[in-house]
Design a protein around this motif. Structure first.
Motif, short mmCIF file in Angstrom:
data_model
loop_
_atom_site.label_atom_id
_atom_site.label_comp_id
_atom_site.label_asym_id
_atom_site.label_seq_id
_atom_site.Cartn_x
_atom_site.Cartn_y
_atom_site.Cartn_z
N ASP A 150 0.82 -1.21 0.00
CA ASP A 150 0.00 0.00 0.00
C ASP A 150 0.85 1.27 0.00
O ASP A 150 0.46 2.30 -0.55
N SER A 151 2.02 1.18 0.61
CA SER A 151 2.90 2.35 0.69
C SER A 151 3.35 2.81 -0.69
O SER A 151 3.61 4.01 -0.89
N VAL A 152 3.44 1.89 -1.64
CA VAL A 152 3.85 2.27 -3.00
C VAL A 152 2.79 3.18 -3.62
O VAL A 152 3.11 4.21 -4.23
N TYR A 153 1.52 2.80 -3.47
CA TYR A 153 0.45 3.65 -3.99
C TYR A 153 0.43 4.99 -3.25
O TYR A 153 0.29 6.06 -3.87
N TRP A 154 0.57 4.91 -1.93
CA TRP A 154 0.49 6.13 -1.14
C TRP A 154 1.65 7.08 -1.48
O TRP A 154 1.46 8.28 -1.60
N HIS A 155 2.83 6.54 -1.66
CA HIS A 155 3.98 7.37 -2.02
C HIS A 155 3.77 8.03 -3.38
O HIS A 155 4.14 9.20 -3.57
N THR A 156 3.17 7.31 -4.31
CA THR A 156 2.93 7.88 -5.63
C THR A 156 1.87 8.98 -5.57
O THR A 156 1.96 9.99 -6.28
N ILE A 157 0.85 8.80 -4.74
CA ILE A 157 -0.15 9.86 -4.54
C ILE A 157 0.50 11.09 -3.92
O ILE A 157 0.21 12.23 -4.30
N ILE A 158 1.41 10.87 -2.96
CA ILE A 158 2.10 11.99 -2.33
C ILE A 158 2.89 12.78 -3.37
O ILE A 158 2.95 14.03 -3.33
N ILE A 159 3.50 12.09 -4.32
CA ILE A 159 4.23 12.78 -5.40
C ILE A 159 3.29 13.71 -6.15
O ILE A 159 3.64 14.85 -6.48
N LEU A 210 12.83 13.40 -2.52
CA LEU A 210 13.46 13.89 -3.75
C LEU A 210 12.57 13.63 -4.96
O LEU A 210 12.52 14.45 -5.89
N SER A 211 11.85 12.52 -4.96
CA SER A 211 10.93 12.23 -6.07
C SER A 211 9.82 13.27 -6.14
O SER A 211 9.41 13.67 -7.23
N CYS A 212 9.33 13.71 -4.97
CA CYS A 212 8.28 14.74 -4.94
C CYS A 212 8.79 16.05 -5.54
O CYS A 212 8.10 16.69 -6.34
#
Length: 517
Positions: A370-379, A429-431
Protein backbone atom coordinates in the motif's frame (compact mmCIF):
# COMPACT_ATOMS: atom_id res chain seq x y z
CA UNK A 1 -14.01 52.21 -29.04
CA UNK A 2 -17.81 52.04 -28.95
CA UNK A 3 -19.80 49.01 -29.94
CA UNK A 4 -21.84 50.96 -32.53
CA UNK A 5 -18.67 52.00 -34.28
CA UNK A 6 -17.34 48.44 -34.21
CA UNK A 7 -20.52 47.17 -35.86
CA UNK A 8 -19.75 49.08 -39.05
CA UNK A 9 -16.10 48.07 -39.24
CA UNK A 10 -14.11 45.02 -40.17
CA UNK A 11 -12.50 43.65 -37.01
CA UNK A 12 -9.24 41.78 -36.57
CA UNK A 13 -9.28 38.50 -34.68
CA UNK A 14 -7.90 39.85 -31.42
CA UNK A 15 -10.67 42.44 -31.09
CA UNK A 16 -13.30 39.94 -32.25
CA UNK A 17 -12.34 37.44 -29.56
CA UNK A 18 -12.34 40.20 -26.91
CA UNK A 19 -15.87 41.20 -27.98
CA UNK A 20 -17.15 37.68 -27.22
CA UNK A 21 -16.51 38.33 -23.54
CA UNK A 22 -14.92 35.89 -21.14
CA UNK A 23 -17.18 33.48 -19.35
CA UNK A 24 -19.05 30.19 -19.54
CA UNK A 25 -17.71 29.10 -22.92
CA UNK A 26 -14.10 29.65 -21.91
CA UNK A 27 -14.53 27.80 -18.63
CA UNK A 28 -16.16 24.83 -20.38
CA UNK A 29 -13.38 24.79 -22.96
CA UNK A 30 -10.75 24.93 -20.22
CA UNK A 31 -12.51 22.02 -18.50
CA UNK A 32 -12.55 19.74 -21.53
CA UNK A 33 -8.99 20.62 -22.59
CA UNK A 34 -7.83 20.25 -18.99
CA UNK A 35 -9.44 16.82 -18.74
CA UNK A 36 -7.76 15.83 -22.00
CA UNK A 37 -4.43 16.89 -20.50
CA UNK A 38 -5.29 15.00 -17.30
CA UNK A 39 -6.08 11.97 -19.43
CA UNK A 40 -2.72 12.18 -21.21
CA UNK A 41 -1.00 12.16 -17.80
CA UNK A 42 -2.81 8.91 -17.03
CA UNK A 43 -2.07 7.46 -20.47
CA UNK A 44 1.64 8.19 -20.27
CA UNK A 45 2.21 7.04 -16.69
CA UNK A 46 -0.15 4.04 -16.56
CA UNK A 47 2.71 1.62 -17.20
CA UNK A 48 4.31 2.70 -13.93
CA UNK A 49 1.80 0.43 -12.13
CA UNK A 50 1.65 -2.21 -14.84
CA UNK A 51 5.39 -2.91 -14.52
CA UNK A 52 5.33 -4.35 -10.98
CA UNK A 53 1.84 -5.85 -11.41
CA UNK A 54 2.40 -7.71 -14.67
CA UNK A 55 6.01 -8.75 -14.11
CA UNK A 56 5.22 -12.42 -13.77
CA UNK A 57 2.26 -12.56 -16.17
CA UNK A 58 4.65 -11.54 -18.95
CA UNK A 59 7.79 -12.96 -17.29
CA UNK A 60 9.52 -9.59 -17.64
CA UNK A 61 13.11 -8.79 -16.77
CA UNK A 62 14.20 -5.19 -16.22
CA UNK A 63 15.31 -5.11 -19.85
CA UNK A 64 11.84 -6.25 -20.96
CA UNK A 65 10.33 -3.50 -18.82
CA UNK A 66 12.61 -1.00 -20.51
CA UNK A 67 11.34 -2.08 -23.93
CA UNK A 68 7.73 -1.99 -22.71
CA UNK A 69 8.00 1.55 -21.33
CA UNK A 70 9.78 2.60 -24.51
CA UNK A 71 7.01 1.32 -26.81
CA UNK A 72 4.47 4.11 -26.10
CA UNK A 73 7.32 6.61 -26.32
CA UNK A 74 8.09 5.31 -29.80
CA UNK A 75 4.42 5.74 -30.66
CA UNK A 76 4.53 9.29 -29.35
CA UNK A 77 7.74 9.93 -31.29
CA UNK A 78 6.05 8.96 -34.56
CA UNK A 79 2.61 10.30 -33.70
CA UNK A 80 3.65 13.79 -32.58
CA UNK A 81 4.55 15.07 -36.02
CA UNK A 82 1.88 13.05 -37.84
CA UNK A 83 -0.98 14.49 -35.79
CA UNK A 84 0.56 17.95 -35.77
CA UNK A 85 0.66 18.01 -39.55
CA UNK A 86 -2.97 16.94 -39.76
CA UNK A 87 -4.06 19.49 -37.15
CA UNK A 88 -2.46 22.33 -39.11
CA UNK A 89 -4.16 21.24 -42.35
CA UNK A 90 -7.42 19.53 -41.34
CA UNK A 91 -8.26 21.29 -38.09
CA UNK A 92 -7.63 21.04 -34.35
CA UNK A 93 -10.92 19.60 -33.14
CA UNK A 94 -11.33 16.73 -35.59
CA UNK A 95 -7.77 15.53 -34.98
CA UNK A 96 -8.23 15.75 -31.21
CA UNK A 97 -11.29 13.53 -31.50
CA UNK A 98 -9.41 11.01 -33.65
CA UNK A 99 -6.47 10.81 -31.25
CA UNK A 100 -8.71 10.28 -28.23
CA UNK A 101 -10.71 7.53 -29.92
CA UNK A 102 -7.51 5.76 -31.00
CA UNK A 103 -6.10 5.97 -27.47
CA UNK A 104 -9.30 4.68 -25.86
CA UNK A 105 -9.86 1.78 -28.25
CA UNK A 106 -6.24 0.60 -28.14
CA UNK A 107 -6.26 0.93 -24.35
CA UNK A 108 -9.24 -1.41 -24.12
CA UNK A 109 -7.62 -3.89 -26.51
CA UNK A 110 -4.35 -3.81 -24.57
CA UNK A 111 -6.22 -4.75 -21.38
CA UNK A 112 -7.25 -7.99 -23.08
CA UNK A 113 -3.79 -8.85 -24.40
CA UNK A 114 -2.40 -12.21 -23.31
CA UNK A 115 1.10 -11.85 -24.69
CA UNK A 116 3.90 -9.43 -23.90
CA UNK A 117 4.54 -8.54 -27.56
CA UNK A 118 0.86 -7.92 -28.32
CA UNK A 119 0.49 -5.77 -25.21
CA UNK A 120 3.56 -3.78 -26.23
CA UNK A 121 2.13 -3.19 -29.74
CA UNK A 122 -1.15 -1.84 -28.36
CA UNK A 123 0.73 0.43 -25.95
CA UNK A 124 2.66 1.72 -28.96
CA UNK A 125 -0.62 2.83 -30.54
CA UNK A 126 -1.70 4.30 -27.20
CA UNK A 127 1.38 6.47 -27.30
CA UNK A 128 0.68 7.28 -30.95
CA UNK A 129 -2.74 8.66 -29.97
CA UNK A 130 -1.69 10.38 -26.74
CA UNK A 131 0.98 12.34 -28.62
CA UNK A 132 -1.67 14.03 -30.74
CA UNK A 133 -3.95 14.86 -27.82
CA UNK A 134 -1.13 16.34 -25.78
CA UNK A 135 0.32 18.38 -28.63
CA UNK A 136 -2.98 19.83 -29.87
CA UNK A 137 -4.99 20.61 -26.73
CA UNK A 138 -2.79 23.61 -25.82
CA UNK A 139 -2.98 25.38 -29.22
CA UNK A 140 -6.68 24.54 -29.47
CA UNK A 141 -7.36 26.10 -26.06
CA UNK A 142 -5.01 29.04 -26.63
CA UNK A 143 -6.55 30.12 -29.93
CA UNK A 144 -9.89 30.83 -28.20
CA UNK A 145 -8.29 33.15 -25.63
CA UNK A 146 -7.76 36.93 -25.78
CA UNK A 147 -4.17 38.03 -25.21
CA UNK A 148 -5.02 39.35 -21.75
CA UNK A 149 -5.95 35.91 -20.44
CA UNK A 150 -4.17 33.48 -22.76
CA UNK A 151 -0.94 32.76 -20.90
CA UNK A 152 -2.74 32.60 -17.58
CA UNK A 153 -5.40 30.20 -18.85
CA UNK A 154 -2.81 27.94 -20.46
CA UNK A 155 -0.85 27.83 -17.21
CA UNK A 156 -3.94 26.54 -15.37
CA UNK A 157 -3.60 23.37 -17.45
CA UNK A 158 -0.78 22.35 -15.13
CA UNK A 159 -3.25 21.70 -12.30
CA UNK A 160 -5.08 19.15 -14.47
CA UNK A 161 -1.82 17.29 -15.12
CA UNK A 162 -1.23 17.25 -11.37
CA UNK A 163 -4.69 15.79 -10.75
CA UNK A 164 -3.92 13.12 -13.34
CA UNK A 165 -0.78 12.14 -11.42
CA UNK A 166 -2.89 11.92 -8.24
CA UNK A 167 -5.86 10.12 -9.77
CA UNK A 168 -3.81 7.34 -11.43
CA UNK A 169 -2.36 5.79 -8.24
CA UNK A 170 -5.77 6.24 -6.60
CA UNK A 171 -7.41 4.13 -9.32
CA UNK A 172 -4.55 1.64 -9.15
CA UNK A 173 -4.90 1.37 -5.36
CA UNK A 174 -8.63 0.67 -5.66
CA UNK A 175 -8.38 -1.86 -8.50
CA UNK A 176 -5.03 -3.69 -8.56
CA UNK A 177 -5.24 -5.17 -5.02
CA UNK A 178 -8.61 -6.78 -5.92
CA UNK A 179 -8.51 -10.56 -6.07
CA UNK A 180 -9.42 -10.94 -9.75
CA UNK A 181 -8.02 -14.09 -11.36
CA UNK A 182 -10.27 -15.10 -14.22
CA UNK A 183 -8.88 -18.01 -16.25
CA UNK A 184 -11.10 -19.39 -19.01
CA UNK A 185 -9.72 -21.59 -21.78
CA UNK A 186 -6.33 -19.95 -21.59
CA UNK A 187 -7.71 -16.40 -21.39
CA UNK A 188 -6.37 -14.82 -18.21
CA UNK A 189 -7.70 -11.59 -16.75
CA UNK A 190 -6.26 -10.13 -13.56
CA UNK A 191 -6.94 -6.95 -11.62
CA UNK A 192 -4.21 -5.04 -13.46
CA UNK A 193 -6.01 -5.82 -16.75
CA UNK A 194 -9.17 -4.24 -15.32
CA UNK A 195 -7.08 -1.25 -14.23
CA UNK A 196 -5.83 -0.75 -17.80
CA UNK A 197 -9.38 -1.03 -19.18
CA UNK A 198 -10.80 1.53 -16.72
CA UNK A 199 -8.05 4.01 -17.60
CA UNK A 200 -8.94 3.69 -21.30
CA UNK A 201 -12.58 4.77 -20.92
CA UNK A 202 -12.06 8.53 -20.29
CA UNK A 203 -10.47 8.94 -23.74
CA UNK A 204 -13.65 7.72 -25.43
CA UNK A 205 -15.92 9.89 -23.26
CA UNK A 206 -13.80 12.99 -23.91
CA UNK A 207 -13.84 12.34 -27.66
CA UNK A 208 -17.65 12.25 -27.59
CA UNK A 209 -17.79 15.44 -25.50
CA UNK A 210 -15.57 17.28 -28.00
CA UNK A 211 -18.28 16.90 -30.65
CA UNK A 212 -20.14 19.62 -28.71
CA UNK A 213 -17.30 22.14 -29.20
CA UNK A 214 -16.44 24.14 -32.34
CA UNK A 215 -13.34 24.25 -34.48
CA UNK A 216 -10.81 26.95 -33.61
CA UNK A 217 -12.05 30.18 -35.27
CA UNK A 218 -8.43 31.29 -35.60
CA UNK A 219 -7.72 28.20 -37.69
CA UNK A 220 -10.84 28.80 -39.80
CA UNK A 221 -9.77 32.38 -40.52
CA UNK A 222 -6.33 31.09 -41.49
CA UNK A 223 -7.91 28.70 -44.00
CA UNK A 224 -10.26 31.32 -45.48
CA UNK A 225 -13.52 30.26 -43.79
CA UNK A 226 -14.37 33.71 -42.43
CA UNK A 227 -18.13 33.23 -42.26
CA UNK A 228 -17.88 30.01 -40.28
CA UNK A 229 -15.39 31.61 -37.88
CA UNK A 230 -17.77 34.55 -37.35
CA UNK A 231 -20.65 32.19 -36.56
CA UNK A 232 -18.53 30.46 -33.91
CA UNK A 233 -17.60 33.81 -32.37
CA UNK A 234 -21.29 34.72 -32.21
CA UNK A 235 -22.02 31.44 -30.41
CA UNK A 236 -19.22 32.18 -27.94
CA UNK A 237 -20.64 35.66 -27.36
CA UNK A 238 -24.13 34.29 -26.70
CA UNK A 239 -22.87 31.65 -24.28
CA UNK A 240 -20.59 34.07 -22.40
CA UNK A 241 -22.98 37.00 -22.10
CA UNK A 242 -26.44 35.45 -22.32
CA UNK A 243 -27.31 37.92 -25.08
CA UNK A 244 -28.73 37.06 -28.49
CA UNK A 245 -26.22 36.13 -31.19
CA UNK A 246 -27.50 38.97 -33.36
CA UNK A 247 -26.24 41.55 -30.85
CA UNK A 248 -22.60 40.47 -31.30
CA UNK A 249 -20.85 43.81 -32.06
CA UNK A 250 -18.60 42.51 -34.86
CA UNK A 251 -20.15 42.22 -38.31
CA UNK A 252 -17.18 40.94 -40.31
CA UNK A 253 -13.61 39.75 -39.85
CA UNK A 254 -10.36 40.58 -41.55
CA UNK A 255 -9.10 37.73 -43.64
CA UNK A 256 -5.42 37.07 -43.10
CA UNK A 257 -3.35 36.22 -46.16
CA UNK A 258 -2.72 32.52 -46.27
CA UNK A 259 0.84 31.43 -45.55
CA UNK A 260 0.44 27.80 -46.48
CA UNK A 261 0.43 26.89 -50.16
CA UNK A 262 -2.97 25.25 -50.63
CA UNK A 263 -5.99 24.78 -48.45
CA UNK A 264 -7.42 21.29 -48.34
CA UNK A 265 -10.65 22.71 -46.98
CA UNK A 266 -13.63 23.45 -49.15
CA UNK A 267 -16.80 24.42 -47.31
CA UNK A 268 -16.96 21.70 -44.61
CA UNK A 269 -14.17 19.15 -45.03
CA UNK A 270 -12.82 20.01 -41.60
CA UNK A 271 -15.54 17.71 -40.29
CA UNK A 272 -13.89 14.69 -41.90
CA UNK A 273 -10.35 13.46 -41.47
CA UNK A 274 -10.23 11.12 -44.44
CA UNK A 275 -8.27 11.88 -47.58
CA UNK A 276 -10.34 10.44 -50.36
CA UNK A 277 -8.22 10.89 -53.48
CA UNK A 278 -4.53 10.44 -54.26
CA UNK A 279 -4.45 14.06 -55.43
CA UNK A 280 -5.55 15.23 -51.97
CA UNK A 281 -2.82 13.12 -50.37
CA UNK A 282 -0.26 14.69 -52.67
CA UNK A 283 -1.51 18.17 -51.73
CA UNK A 284 -1.40 17.27 -48.03
CA UNK A 285 2.18 16.03 -48.28
CA UNK A 286 3.16 19.16 -50.18
CA UNK A 287 1.54 21.30 -47.49
CA UNK A 288 3.36 19.41 -44.74
CA UNK A 289 6.67 19.76 -46.54
CA UNK A 290 6.21 23.50 -47.02
CA UNK A 291 5.31 24.04 -43.38
CA UNK A 292 8.23 21.90 -42.23
CA UNK A 293 10.59 23.97 -44.36
CA UNK A 294 9.08 27.14 -42.90
CA UNK A 295 9.89 25.91 -39.38
CA UNK A 296 13.46 25.10 -40.38
CA UNK A 297 14.40 28.48 -41.82
CA UNK A 298 14.37 32.08 -40.54
CA UNK A 299 12.54 33.64 -38.80
CA UNK A 300 11.33 30.45 -37.09
CA UNK A 301 14.53 28.36 -37.17
CA UNK A 302 15.91 29.82 -33.93
CA UNK A 303 12.78 29.08 -31.90
CA UNK A 304 12.39 25.66 -33.53
CA UNK A 305 15.91 24.53 -32.61
CA UNK A 306 15.62 25.89 -29.07
CA UNK A 307 12.25 24.30 -28.27
CA UNK A 308 13.27 20.94 -29.77
CA UNK A 309 16.49 20.86 -27.71
CA UNK A 310 14.69 21.88 -24.51
CA UNK A 311 11.98 19.26 -25.04
CA UNK A 312 14.59 16.54 -25.66
CA UNK A 313 16.43 17.16 -22.41
CA UNK A 314 13.38 17.76 -20.25
CA UNK A 315 11.20 14.97 -21.58
CA UNK A 316 13.91 12.28 -21.57
CA UNK A 317 14.44 12.80 -17.85
CA UNK A 318 10.85 13.43 -16.81
CA UNK A 319 9.04 10.56 -18.50
CA UNK A 320 11.72 8.01 -17.72
CA UNK A 321 11.94 8.66 -13.98
CA UNK A 322 8.20 9.28 -13.57
CA UNK A 323 7.34 5.90 -15.12
CA UNK A 324 9.96 4.07 -13.06
CA UNK A 325 9.24 5.70 -9.67
CA UNK A 326 6.57 3.15 -8.54
CA UNK A 327 8.91 0.33 -9.57
CA UNK A 328 11.71 1.85 -7.47
CA UNK A 329 9.33 2.38 -4.55
CA UNK A 330 8.31 -1.29 -4.78
CA UNK A 331 11.93 -2.43 -4.77
CA UNK A 332 12.75 -0.22 -1.78
CA UNK A 333 9.75 -1.65 0.08
CA UNK A 334 10.87 -5.23 -0.63
CA UNK A 335 14.43 -4.49 0.45
CA UNK A 336 13.42 -2.77 3.70
CA UNK A 337 10.98 -5.57 4.57
CA UNK A 338 13.69 -8.20 4.10
CA UNK A 339 16.54 -6.17 5.63
CA UNK A 340 14.97 -3.72 8.12
CA UNK A 341 18.31 -3.09 9.83
CA UNK A 342 20.16 -2.11 6.65
CA UNK A 343 20.24 1.02 4.51
CA UNK A 344 21.16 1.12 0.85
CA UNK A 345 21.24 3.48 -2.10
CA UNK A 346 18.67 3.30 -4.88
CA UNK A 347 21.28 1.74 -7.15
CA UNK A 348 22.04 -1.02 -4.63
CA UNK A 349 18.35 -1.69 -4.06
CA UNK A 350 17.43 -1.60 -7.75
CA UNK A 351 18.74 -5.09 -8.47
CA UNK A 352 16.58 -6.79 -5.83
CA UNK A 353 14.13 -8.43 -8.23
CA UNK A 354 16.62 -9.70 -10.77
CA UNK A 355 19.00 -12.59 -10.36
CA UNK A 356 21.07 -13.52 -13.40
CA UNK A 357 18.63 -11.78 -15.71
CA UNK A 358 15.47 -13.64 -14.65
CA UNK A 359 12.60 -12.77 -12.34
CA UNK A 360 12.91 -14.02 -8.76
CA UNK A 361 10.29 -16.57 -7.78
CA UNK A 362 9.58 -14.78 -4.48
CA UNK A 363 8.82 -11.55 -6.32
CA UNK A 364 6.03 -13.27 -8.26
CA UNK A 365 4.26 -14.14 -5.04
CA UNK A 366 4.21 -10.64 -3.57
CA UNK A 367 1.62 -7.92 -4.00
CA UNK A 368 2.38 -4.24 -4.34
CA UNK A 369 2.53 -2.71 -0.87
CA UNK A 370 0.00 0.00 0.00
CA UNK A 371 2.90 2.35 0.69
CA UNK A 372 3.85 2.27 -3.00
CA UNK A 373 0.45 3.65 -3.99
CA UNK A 374 0.49 6.13 -1.14
CA UNK A 375 3.98 7.37 -2.02
CA UNK A 376 2.93 7.88 -5.63
CA UNK A 377 -0.15 9.86 -4.54
CA UNK A 378 2.10 11.99 -2.33
CA UNK A 379 4.23 12.78 -5.40
CA UNK A 380 1.11 14.05 -7.14
CA UNK A 381 0.02 16.07 -4.10
CA UNK A 382 3.48 17.65 -4.00
CA UNK A 383 2.77 19.15 -7.43
CA UNK A 384 -0.27 21.12 -6.24
CA UNK A 385 1.67 24.12 -4.82
CA UNK A 386 3.66 24.59 -8.04
CA UNK A 387 0.51 24.06 -10.11
CA UNK A 388 -1.07 27.11 -8.45
CA UNK A 389 2.18 29.05 -8.28
CA UNK A 390 2.58 29.02 -12.07
CA UNK A 391 -0.72 30.65 -13.18
CA UNK A 392 -0.84 33.04 -10.21
CA UNK A 393 2.69 34.39 -10.74
CA UNK A 394 3.47 33.85 -14.42
CA UNK A 395 2.70 37.46 -15.37
CA UNK A 396 4.87 38.79 -12.55
CA UNK A 397 7.87 36.46 -12.90
CA UNK A 398 7.57 35.40 -16.55
CA UNK A 399 7.41 31.94 -18.12
CA UNK A 400 11.17 31.96 -18.72
CA UNK A 401 11.85 32.23 -14.98
CA UNK A 402 9.69 29.17 -14.26
CA UNK A 403 11.44 27.16 -16.96
CA UNK A 404 14.97 27.96 -15.84
CA UNK A 405 14.22 27.58 -12.13
CA UNK A 406 12.36 24.27 -12.48
CA UNK A 407 14.89 22.61 -14.77
CA UNK A 408 18.05 23.66 -12.93
CA UNK A 409 16.72 22.66 -9.50
CA UNK A 410 15.33 19.40 -10.92
CA UNK A 411 18.78 18.62 -12.32
CA UNK A 412 20.28 19.01 -8.84
CA UNK A 413 17.56 16.80 -7.34
CA UNK A 414 18.26 14.08 -9.92
CA UNK A 415 21.88 13.95 -8.78
CA UNK A 416 20.60 13.65 -5.22
CA UNK A 417 18.70 10.46 -6.10
CA UNK A 418 22.04 8.64 -6.23
CA UNK A 419 22.75 9.48 -2.58
CA UNK A 420 19.43 8.43 -0.99
CA UNK A 421 19.71 5.54 1.46
CA UNK A 422 16.08 4.83 2.36
CA UNK A 423 12.57 5.02 0.93
CA UNK A 424 11.69 8.27 2.74
CA UNK A 425 14.63 10.15 1.24
CA UNK A 426 13.76 8.68 -2.14
CA UNK A 427 10.15 9.88 -1.72
CA UNK A 428 11.15 13.45 -0.76
CA UNK A 429 13.46 13.89 -3.75
CA UNK A 430 10.93 12.23 -6.07
CA UNK A 431 8.28 14.74 -4.94
CA UNK A 432 10.54 17.70 -5.66
CA UNK A 433 11.59 16.24 -9.01
CA UNK A 434 8.01 15.59 -10.12
CA UNK A 435 6.72 18.99 -9.00
CA UNK A 436 9.43 20.92 -10.83
CA UNK A 437 9.68 18.91 -14.05
CA UNK A 438 5.91 18.76 -14.56
CA UNK A 439 5.90 22.53 -14.06
CA UNK A 440 8.53 22.80 -16.79
CA UNK A 441 6.60 20.54 -19.19
CA UNK A 442 3.44 22.64 -18.96
CA UNK A 443 5.34 25.93 -19.21
CA UNK A 444 7.04 24.85 -22.44
CA UNK A 445 3.62 24.21 -24.02
CA UNK A 446 2.40 27.63 -22.87
CA UNK A 447 5.43 29.38 -24.35
CA UNK A 448 5.13 27.65 -27.70
CA UNK A 449 1.62 29.00 -28.29
CA UNK A 450 3.17 32.49 -28.37
CA UNK A 451 6.34 31.63 -30.30
CA UNK A 452 4.77 30.44 -33.57
CA UNK A 453 2.00 31.71 -35.92
CA UNK A 454 -1.33 29.92 -36.30
CA UNK A 455 -0.48 28.03 -39.49
CA UNK A 456 2.68 26.58 -37.89
CA UNK A 457 1.72 26.44 -34.22
CA UNK A 458 0.61 22.82 -33.85
CA UNK A 459 3.27 21.55 -36.23
CA UNK A 460 5.98 23.38 -34.26
CA UNK A 461 4.67 21.84 -31.05
CA UNK A 462 4.58 18.46 -32.78
CA UNK A 463 8.15 18.77 -34.01
CA UNK A 464 9.43 19.65 -30.55
CA UNK A 465 7.36 16.84 -29.07
CA UNK A 466 8.90 14.46 -31.58
CA UNK A 467 12.34 15.32 -30.24
CA UNK A 468 11.02 15.05 -26.69
CA UNK A 469 9.55 11.61 -27.29
CA UNK A 470 12.80 10.53 -28.90
CA UNK A 471 14.53 11.49 -25.67
CA UNK A 472 11.92 9.64 -23.60
CA UNK A 473 12.31 6.54 -25.79
CA UNK A 474 16.07 6.62 -25.40
CA UNK A 475 15.82 7.34 -21.68
CA UNK A 476 13.52 4.40 -20.94
CA UNK A 477 15.72 2.01 -22.89
CA UNK A 478 18.85 3.23 -21.11
CA UNK A 479 17.20 3.01 -17.69
CA UNK A 480 15.82 -0.46 -18.34
CA UNK A 481 19.20 -1.75 -19.51
CA UNK A 482 21.32 -0.12 -16.78
CA UNK A 483 19.13 -0.06 -13.67
CA UNK A 484 20.42 -3.49 -12.57
CA UNK A 485 23.97 -3.01 -13.86
CA UNK A 486 25.20 0.55 -13.31
CA UNK A 487 22.40 2.96 -12.49
CA UNK A 488 24.80 5.86 -11.82
CA UNK A 489 25.09 6.36 -15.59
CA UNK A 490 21.40 7.22 -16.23
CA UNK A 491 21.28 9.37 -13.07
CA UNK A 492 24.22 11.50 -14.26
CA UNK A 493 22.90 11.56 -17.82
CA UNK A 494 19.40 12.74 -16.87
CA UNK A 495 20.69 15.41 -14.51
CA UNK A 496 22.99 16.74 -17.25
CA UNK A 497 20.04 16.85 -19.66
CA UNK A 498 18.04 18.97 -17.23
CA UNK A 499 20.91 21.39 -16.59
CA UNK A 500 21.46 21.86 -20.33
CA UNK A 501 17.74 22.40 -20.98
CA UNK A 502 17.61 24.98 -18.18
CA UNK A 503 20.49 26.85 -19.75
CA UNK A 504 18.83 26.81 -23.16
CA UNK A 505 15.66 28.32 -21.68
CA UNK A 506 17.62 31.49 -20.98
CA UNK A 507 17.87 31.98 -24.74
CA UNK A 508 14.08 31.92 -25.30
CA UNK A 509 12.37 35.23 -26.15
CA UNK A 510 9.89 36.68 -23.65
CA UNK A 511 6.23 35.73 -24.24
CA UNK A 512 2.73 36.48 -23.02
CA UNK A 513 2.13 40.07 -24.13
CA UNK A 514 1.52 39.86 -27.87
CA UNK A 515 -1.64 38.96 -29.80
CA UNK A 516 -1.67 35.65 -31.68
CA UNK A 517 -0.51 35.79 -35.28
Amino acid sequence: MGLDFMDSTVSDYENAIVQTGFGKFHFLLLTVCGLIYLNTAIGITILSFVLPSATCDFDMTSRDKGWLTASPMLGMLIGSYFWGCLADTKGRRVVLIATLLLDGICGLLSSLSQYYLLFMIFRFFNGFGVAGAMGICFPYLGEFQPTKYRENILCWMEIFWTFGIIVLPGIAWLVIPLNINWNSNGFIFHSWNLFVAICALPSIFLALWLFMFPESPKFLIETGEIDEALEILKDMYAKNTGNDRSSYPVSSLKEKERVSIISLKSNKPVRALSIRRPKELKILLAEIWEQTKALCRPPHLYNTVLTCAIQFGLTSSYYTLMIWFPELFDRFELFENEHPELSASVCEVSSIVVVNGSVETDFCNHTIEDSVYWHTIIIGLACIPTSFWLPLCVHRLGAKFFLVFSLVVAGGVTIGLYFVVNSIQNLVLSCIFEALTSLGISTVYCVMVDLFPTNLRVMAAALSLTFGRGGALLGNLIFGFLIDLNCVVPVVLFSAMLFISGGLCLLLPSTGSQALD
